[in-house]
Scaffold this motif. Structure first.
Motif, PDB file in Angstrom:
ATOM      1  N   GLY A  61     -17.840 -43.500 -35.756  1.00 51.78           N
ATOM      2  CA  GLY A  61     -16.926 -44.060 -36.984  1.00 51.78           C
ATOM      3  C   GLY A  61     -17.797 -44.014 -38.212  1.00 51.78           C
ATOM      4  O   GLY A  61     -17.327 -43.610 -39.263  1.00 51.78           O
ATOM      5  N   VAL A  62     -19.039 -44.570 -38.110  1.00 51.45           N
ATOM      6  CA  VAL A  62     -20.019 -44.663 -39.065  1.00 51.45           C
ATOM      7  C   VAL A  62     -20.313 -43.424 -39.626  1.00 51.45           C
ATOM      8  O   VAL A  62     -20.508 -42.968 -40.619  1.00 51.45           O
ATOM      9  CB  VAL A  62     -21.099 -45.755 -38.637  1.00 51.45           C
ATOM     10  CG1 VAL A  62     -22.174 -45.742 -39.971  1.00 51.45           C
ATOM     11  CG2 VAL A  62     -20.382 -47.075 -38.836  1.00 51.45           C
ATOM     12  N   LYS A  64     -19.021 -40.587 -39.158  1.00 51.08           N
ATOM     13  CA  LYS A  64     -18.019 -39.512 -39.712  1.00 51.08           C
ATOM     14  C   LYS A  64     -18.033 -39.872 -41.289  1.00 51.08           C
ATOM     15  O   LYS A  64     -17.818 -38.927 -42.095  1.00 51.08           O
ATOM     16  CB  LYS A  64     -16.671 -39.636 -39.046  1.00 51.08           C
ATOM     17  CG  LYS A  64     -15.684 -40.696 -39.587  1.00 51.08           C
ATOM     18  CD  LYS A  64     -14.433 -40.645 -38.743  1.00 51.08           C
ATOM     19  CE  LYS A  64     -13.729 -41.701 -39.255  1.00 51.08           C
ATOM     20  NZ  LYS A  64     -12.146 -41.749 -38.903  1.00 51.08           N
ATOM     21  N   TYR A  65     -17.664 -41.275 -41.657  1.00 49.39           N
ATOM     22  CA  TYR A  65     -17.807 -41.349 -43.009  1.00 49.39           C
ATOM     23  C   TYR A  65     -19.086 -41.050 -43.657  1.00 49.39           C
ATOM     24  O   TYR A  65     -19.183 -40.480 -44.941  1.00 49.39           O
ATOM     25  CB  TYR A  65     -17.520 -42.863 -43.265  1.00 49.39           C
ATOM     26  CG  TYR A  65     -16.078 -43.079 -42.945  1.00 49.39           C
ATOM     27  CD1 TYR A  65     -15.039 -42.981 -43.593  1.00 49.39           C
ATOM     28  CD2 TYR A  65     -15.685 -43.995 -41.839  1.00 49.39           C
ATOM     29  CE1 TYR A  65     -13.649 -43.121 -43.115  1.00 49.39           C
ATOM     30  CE2 TYR A  65     -14.396 -44.573 -41.403  1.00 49.39           C
ATOM     31  CZ  TYR A  65     -13.463 -43.829 -42.026  1.00 49.39           C
ATOM     32  OH  TYR A  65     -12.277 -44.283 -41.603  1.00 49.39           O
ATOM     33  N   LEU A  66     -20.256 -41.261 -43.158  1.00 47.23           N
ATOM     34  CA  LEU A  66     -21.230 -41.050 -44.191  1.00 47.23           C
ATOM     35  C   LEU A  66     -21.608 -39.417 -44.162  1.00 47.23           C
ATOM     36  O   LEU A  66     -21.972 -38.910 -45.095  1.00 47.23           O
ATOM     37  CB  LEU A  66     -22.816 -41.525 -43.107  1.00 47.23           C
ATOM     38  CG  LEU A  66     -22.824 -42.933 -43.247  1.00 47.23           C
ATOM     39  CD1 LEU A  66     -23.996 -43.569 -42.332  1.00 47.23           C
ATOM     40  CD2 LEU A  66     -22.930 -43.540 -44.491  1.00 47.23           C
ATOM     41  N   ALA A  68     -19.130 -36.890 -44.124  1.00 49.42           N
ATOM     42  CA  ALA A  68     -17.879 -36.448 -44.998  1.00 49.42           C
ATOM     43  C   ALA A  68     -18.235 -36.778 -46.379  1.00 49.42           C
ATOM     44  O   ALA A  68     -18.142 -35.893 -47.237  1.00 49.42           O
ATOM     45  CB  ALA A  68     -16.824 -37.100 -44.380  1.00 49.42           C
ATOM     46  N   GLN A  69     -18.744 -38.069 -46.652  1.00 45.45           N
ATOM     47  CA  GLN A  69     -18.984 -38.463 -48.032  1.00 45.45           C
ATOM     48  C   GLN A  69     -20.162 -37.806 -48.466  1.00 45.45           C
ATOM     49  O   GLN A  69     -20.167 -37.202 -49.706  1.00 45.45           O
ATOM     50  CB  GLN A  69     -19.147 -39.995 -48.080  1.00 45.45           C
ATOM     51  CG  GLN A  69     -19.526 -40.479 -49.604  1.00 45.45           C
ATOM     52  CD  GLN A  69     -18.245 -40.302 -50.369  1.00 45.45           C
ATOM     53  OE1 GLN A  69     -17.239 -40.406 -50.019  1.00 45.45           O
ATOM     54  NE2 GLN A  69     -18.585 -40.016 -51.791  1.00 45.45           N
ATOM     55  N   THR A  79     -15.011 -39.361 -55.169  1.00 46.88           N
ATOM     56  CA  THR A  79     -14.259 -40.116 -54.179  1.00 46.88           C
ATOM     57  C   THR A  79     -12.964 -40.322 -54.666  1.00 46.88           C
ATOM     58  O   THR A  79     -11.811 -40.040 -53.839  1.00 46.88           O
ATOM     59  CB  THR A  79     -14.758 -41.542 -53.984  1.00 46.88           C
ATOM     60  OG1 THR A  79     -16.106 -41.370 -53.645  1.00 46.88           O
ATOM     61  CG2 THR A  79     -14.104 -42.146 -53.135  1.00 46.88           C
ATOM     62  N   THR A 134     -12.995 -33.276 -44.126  1.00 45.66           N
ATOM     63  CA  THR A 134     -11.866 -33.838 -43.346  1.00 45.66           C
ATOM     64  C   THR A 134     -12.200 -33.333 -41.853  1.00 45.66           C
ATOM     65  O   THR A 134     -11.944 -34.105 -40.921  1.00 45.66           O
ATOM     66  CB  THR A 134     -10.591 -33.843 -43.606  1.00 45.66           C
ATOM     67  OG1 THR A 134     -10.463 -34.566 -45.203  1.00 45.66           O
ATOM     68  CG2 THR A 134      -9.694 -34.634 -42.996  1.00 45.66           C
ATOM     69  N   ALA A 137     -15.109 -34.744 -40.177  1.00 48.65           N
ATOM     70  CA  ALA A 137     -14.897 -36.271 -39.782  1.00 48.65           C
ATOM     71  C   ALA A 137     -14.084 -36.164 -38.551  1.00 48.65           C
ATOM     72  O   ALA A 137     -14.432 -36.964 -37.653  1.00 48.65           O
ATOM     73  CB  ALA A 137     -14.446 -36.948 -40.838  1.00 48.65           C
ATOM     74  N   GLU A 141     -15.367 -37.775 -34.971  1.00 49.48           N
ATOM     75  CA  GLU A 141     -14.451 -39.057 -34.421  1.00 49.48           C
ATOM     76  C   GLU A 141     -14.113 -38.471 -32.951  1.00 49.48           C
ATOM     77  O   GLU A 141     -14.060 -39.122 -32.094  1.00 49.48           O
ATOM     78  CB  GLU A 141     -13.201 -39.279 -35.141  1.00 49.48           C
ATOM     79  CG  GLU A 141     -12.598 -40.430 -34.846  1.00 49.48           C
ATOM     80  CD  GLU A 141     -11.409 -40.851 -35.642  1.00 49.48           C
ATOM     81  OE1 GLU A 141     -11.252 -41.941 -35.901  1.00 49.48           O
ATOM     82  OE2 GLU A 141     -10.772 -39.864 -36.370  1.00 49.48           O
TER      83      GLU A 141
END
Length: 159
Positions: A61-62, A64-66, A68-69, A79, A134, A137, A141
């Protein structure tokens, strides 16, 4: 735990994996809750299996956000574009069930970038970048969900 309950736990985990692919269900949450309930019922070493599965889900989870961002930032997509795309994705989900989420997201990313850059080609480029981020991410996940599921399966067979 009887074999019937383990089958039910496995089915809930499978539903959770499909929930990751089709974001209609809270996939990661279903997987975590299923393994957590299994650990409560089985007890003992099952808690170690739950800890490993939860750690894998948290790490994915962490990550994927890092990632993707990071990919969005490298491409210069702000953003705000992702927020607009997500908002239209949610609206699209209710207008056209299931596929509307994807359609709304793409439309939102395109419109946000078109308005920001005042160029439809640049808008489409930004939308493609948002779609790739996306997809990355989602893949991360899914890998986390599969690894957590595999840890549960190994624990269920061993215990």
């Amino acid at each position: 735990m009887s074999a019937g309950w383990e089958v039910v736990t496995g089915l809930v985990i499978v539903v959770g994996l499909f929930g990751i692919l089709l974001p209609v269900l809270p996939g990661v949450s279903l997987i975590a809750v299923a393994i957590g309930v299994w650990a409560i019922v089985v007890g003992g070493w099952a808690w170690m299996v739950f800890a490993v599965a939860a750690a894998l889900l948290l790490i994915s989870g962490v990550t994927k956000y890092l990632l993707a961002q990071s990919s969005m930032s490298r491409a210069g997509v702000p953003t705000r574009t992702v927020l607009v795309a997500g908002g239209l994705g949610i609206v699209g989900f209710f207008v056209v069930p299931v596929v509307g989420l994807f359609l709304g997201f793409v439309l939102g990313a395109f419109l946000a970038e078109w308005v920001r850059l005042r160029d439809p080609r640049a808008g489409w480029q930004g939308a493609r970048t948002a779609i790739r981020a996306t997809g990355l991410a989602l893949l991360i996940e899914l890998v986390g969900g599969l690894l957590a599921s595999a840890s549960w399966l190994a624990g269920a067979v061993a215990l």
